[in-house]
Motif scaffolding. Sequence first.
Motif, PDB file in Angstrom:
ATOM      1  N   PHE A  28       0.839  -1.199   0.000  1.00  0.00           N
ATOM      2  CA  PHE A  28       0.000   0.000   0.000  1.00  0.00           C
ATOM      3  C   PHE A  28       0.873   1.248   0.000  1.00  0.00           C
ATOM      4  N   ALA A  29       1.909   1.251   0.844  1.00  0.00           N
ATOM      5  CA  ALA A  29       2.790   2.411   0.942  1.00  0.00           C
ATOM      6  C   ALA A  29       3.564   2.629  -0.358  1.00  0.00           C
ATOM      7  N   VAL A  30       4.114   1.560  -0.917  1.00  0.00           N
ATOM      8  CA  VAL A  30       4.873   1.675  -2.163  1.00  0.00           C
ATOM      9  C   VAL A  30       3.967   2.116  -3.310  1.00  0.00           C
ATOM     10  N   GLY A  31       2.801   1.501  -3.404  1.00  0.00           N
ATOM     11  CA  GLY A  31       1.870   1.852  -4.470  1.00  0.00           C
ATOM     12  C   GLY A  31       1.442   3.311  -4.400  1.00  0.00           C
ATOM     13  N   MET A  32       1.119   3.770  -3.172  1.00  0.00           N
ATOM     14  CA  MET A  32       0.716   5.162  -3.013  1.00  0.00           C
ATOM     15  C   MET A  32       1.877   6.093  -3.314  1.00  0.00           C
ATOM     16  N   GLY A  33       3.090   5.694  -2.951  1.00  0.00           N
ATOM     17  CA  GLY A  33       4.252   6.505  -3.245  1.00  0.00           C
ATOM     18  C   GLY A  33       4.484   6.653  -4.741  1.00  0.00           C
ATOM     19  N   VAL A  34       4.353   5.563  -5.480  1.00  0.00           N
ATOM     20  CA  VAL A  34       4.523   5.614  -6.933  1.00  0.00           C
ATOM     21  C   VAL A  34       3.463   6.512  -7.554  1.00  0.00           C
ATOM     22  N   TYR A  35       2.213   6.343  -7.106  1.00  0.00           N
ATOM     23  CA  TYR A  35       1.134   7.181  -7.630  1.00  0.00           C
ATOM     24  C   TYR A  35       1.417   8.660  -7.345  1.00  0.00           C
ATOM     25  N   ALA A  36       1.844   8.967  -6.119  1.00  0.00           N
ATOM     26  CA  ALA A  36       2.133  10.353  -5.751  1.00  0.00           C
ATOM     27  C   ALA A  36       3.244  10.931  -6.608  1.00  0.00           C
ATOM     28  N   LEU A  37       4.276  10.155  -6.864  1.00  0.00           N
ATOM     29  CA  LEU A  37       5.382  10.640  -7.694  1.00  0.00           C
ATOM     30  C   LEU A  37       4.917  10.935  -9.120  1.00  0.00           C
ATOM     31  N   VAL A  38       4.033  10.108  -9.645  1.00  0.00           N
ATOM     32  CA  VAL A  38       3.504  10.357 -10.989  1.00  0.00           C
ATOM     33  C   VAL A  38       2.706  11.656 -11.013  1.00  0.00           C
ATOM     34  N   VAL A  39       1.835  11.833 -10.018  1.00  0.00           N
ATOM     35  CA  VAL A  39       1.038  13.057  -9.932  1.00  0.00           C
ATOM     36  C   VAL A  39       1.938  14.282  -9.832  1.00  0.00           C
ATOM     37  N   ILE A  40       2.963  14.189  -9.005  1.00  0.00           N
ATOM     38  CA  ILE A  40       3.884  15.317  -8.806  1.00  0.00           C
ATOM     39  C   ILE A  40       4.674  15.597 -10.075  1.00  0.00           C
TER      40      ILE A  40
END
Length: 270
Positions: A28-40
């Motif tokens: 969950f943490a890794v997935g959310m981190g990847v998503y956040a990096l894409v958004v940023i």
Amino acid sequence: MHTEPTATGSLQVAGIDLLLRRRSMIWFAVGMGVYALVVIALYPTFKDDSGLDAFASNSETMAALFGISGSLTSPVGWLNANIYSNFLPLIVLLVTIGYGGACLAGQNEDGTLGPVVASPLSRRTIAVQKFVAMTLLAIPVCVITALCVVVGRNFELTVDYGALAGTTVALVLLGMVFGGLAMAVGAATGSRGAAVGITSAVAAAAYLLNSLAPVVHWLHPARFASPFFYAIGDNQLEDGLPLAWAGILLGLAAATLLATLAAFTRLDVD
């Protein structure tokens, strides 16, 4: 003779539950981190797109459903619209409500709660330790997302770090509120399905209330009834988390823990 550990002492129950859920917690943490990096990383492409702000202003109700308010192309507006007002709270609640429904009612249905209750630990200690485990499960996904936002300064996206830290704490507290509610419902009903279903319905209603209150006049005063307002609905990512709002969230979480303790003492464990 066994000496019973205190609720704040030995944390073997919490440790076991965290060990069993470590993979999902990490993913969950890794997935959310990847998503956040894409958004940023996408922010520089959209920060000058006036059409996004036009959409938000021309479709206020639809925008509100996604937590969009104010300028969508500002750093805070971009993060709120794509992460903090919708997707991240959803992931946090998936983690905490899922665990809250499973840790007592679910284990009782599976027949794995009986040996835990038969141990020297009191039911109060067991419930408190599981509440601690639920809180710890919510922290990584919130912290990893915040760290990704810090990286955002390399993509022309900057926010106040104090406000970011406060919002991160608020989201953990929000997870505690609804995860604790799932624990309480599960302890009261003995049903994992009821715990997850009822709590998810309450969370969905609270989210809609917080989202629509700014654009539906007659709902505006009711925003104070939603825990989402105290966590993300009062421009926390820009202005910071007021101590009063943090206190309310903490008080709600404590109330769900007390309700869990009361219900768990009466739960018929197989």
